[in-house]
Motif scaffolding. Structure first.
Motif, PDB file in Angstrom:
ATOM      1  N   UNK A   1      12.164  40.272  37.776  1.00  0.00           N
ATOM      2  CA  UNK A   1      11.205  40.147  38.861  1.00  0.00           C
ATOM      3  C   UNK A   1       9.851  40.682  38.408  1.00  0.00           C
ATOM      4  N   UNK A   2       8.800  39.950  38.735  1.00  0.00           N
ATOM      5  CA  UNK A   2       7.446  40.403  38.443  1.00  0.00           C
ATOM      6  C   UNK A   2       6.784  40.914  39.720  1.00  0.00           C
ATOM      7  N   UNK A   3       6.803  40.080  40.757  1.00  0.00           N
ATOM      8  CA  UNK A   3       6.157  40.465  42.012  1.00  0.00           C
ATOM      9  C   UNK A   3       6.685  39.598  43.143  1.00  0.00           C
ATOM     10  N   UNK A   4       6.730  40.169  44.334  1.00  0.00           N
ATOM     11  CA  UNK A   4       7.127  39.415  45.510  1.00  0.00           C
ATOM     12  C   UNK A   4       6.186  39.721  46.666  1.00  0.00           C
ATOM     13  N   UNK A   5       6.134  38.795  47.616  1.00  0.00           N
ATOM     14  CA  UNK A   5       5.330  38.987  48.814  1.00  0.00           C
ATOM     15  C   UNK A   5       6.055  38.342  49.982  1.00  0.00           C
ATOM     16  N   UNK A   6       6.124  39.053  51.090  1.00  0.00           N
ATOM     17  CA  UNK A   6       6.844  38.556  52.250  1.00  0.00           C
ATOM     18  C   UNK A   6       5.878  37.927  53.257  1.00  0.00           C
ATOM     19  N   UNK A   7       6.453  37.359  54.318  1.00  0.00           N
ATOM     20  CA  UNK A   7       5.637  36.800  55.390  1.00  0.00           C
ATOM     21  C   UNK A   7       4.712  37.854  55.989  1.00  0.00           C
ATOM     22  N   UNK A   8       5.188  39.084  55.998  1.00  0.00           N
ATOM     23  CA  UNK A   8       4.368  40.164  56.532  1.00  0.00           C
ATOM     24  C   UNK A   8       3.397  40.749  55.523  1.00  0.00           C
TER      25      UNK A   8
ATOM     26  N   UNK B   1      -1.153  47.485  38.923  1.00  0.00           N
ATOM     27  CA  UNK B   1      -2.536  47.735  38.562  1.00  0.00           C
ATOM     28  C   UNK B   1      -3.167  46.625  37.742  1.00  0.00           C
ATOM     29  N   UNK B   2      -2.362  45.698  37.259  1.00  0.00           N
ATOM     30  CA  UNK B   2      -2.884  44.575  36.460  1.00  0.00           C
ATOM     31  C   UNK B   2      -2.685  43.227  37.132  1.00  0.00           C
ATOM     32  N   UNK B   3      -1.568  43.068  37.833  1.00  0.00           N
ATOM     33  CA  UNK B   3      -1.239  41.800  38.488  1.00  0.00           C
ATOM     34  C   UNK B   3      -1.371  41.962  39.998  1.00  0.00           C
ATOM     35  N   UNK B   4      -1.782  40.874  40.645  1.00  0.00           N
ATOM     36  CA  UNK B   4      -1.870  40.870  42.106  1.00  0.00           C
ATOM     37  C   UNK B   4      -1.258  39.588  42.631  1.00  0.00           C
ATOM     38  N   UNK B   5      -0.298  39.731  43.552  1.00  0.00           N
ATOM     39  CA  UNK B   5       0.304  38.573  44.192  1.00  0.00           C
ATOM     40  C   UNK B   5      -0.345  38.387  45.552  1.00  0.00           C
ATOM     41  N   UNK B   6      -0.593  37.140  45.928  1.00  0.00           N
ATOM     42  CA  UNK B   6      -1.221  36.861  47.210  1.00  0.00           C
ATOM     43  C   UNK B   6      -0.696  35.542  47.756  1.00  0.00           C
TER      44      UNK B   6
END
Length: 114
Positions: free
Chosen positions: A46-53, A64-69
């Motif tokens: 897993x690198x990054x996850x983002x939920x509905x919330x 600090x280097x990657x941003x999920x949106x």
């Protein structure tokens, strides 16, 4: 649900890339989206996850280097200060909590090399 990933490529160490994942189909069923990666000889991680919330989660090595949106259901991974160890095939992922189904997109290659 189908997932279309794009944005991989070759970049020098310290550079940036932005991955995109566009879902189609029954996107209303998706509750969480994310990015995983797999290097040769290694397990997919897993690198990054983002939920509905808009709750996000990152593996320690990319904080600090990657941003999920997200923009509606489209999901992005902005990768800055890339390192050679970030080299991998990156996979988009979506999960429906109601059905328990997990969906995967095709991988996109990210290569960090001088």
């Amino acid at each position: 649900v189908q997932l279309q990933a794009s944005g991989g490529g070759l970049v020098q160490p310290g550079g940036s890339l932005r991955l995109s994942c566009a879902p189609s189909g029954n996107i209303a069923s998706i509750n969480s989206m994310g990015w995983y990666r797999q290097s040769p000889g290694k397990q997919r991680e897993l690198v990054a996850t983002i939920t509905d919330g808009a709750n996000t989660n990152y593996v320690e090595s990319v904080k600090g280097r990657f941003t999920i949106s997200r923009d509606n259901k489209n999901t992005y991974l902005q990768m800055n200060f890339l390192k050679p160890e970030d080299t991998a095939v990156y996979y988009c992922n979506a999960i429906s909590w109601n059905t328990g189904f997990t969906y995967w997109g095709q991988g996109t290659q990210v290569t960090v090399s001088s």
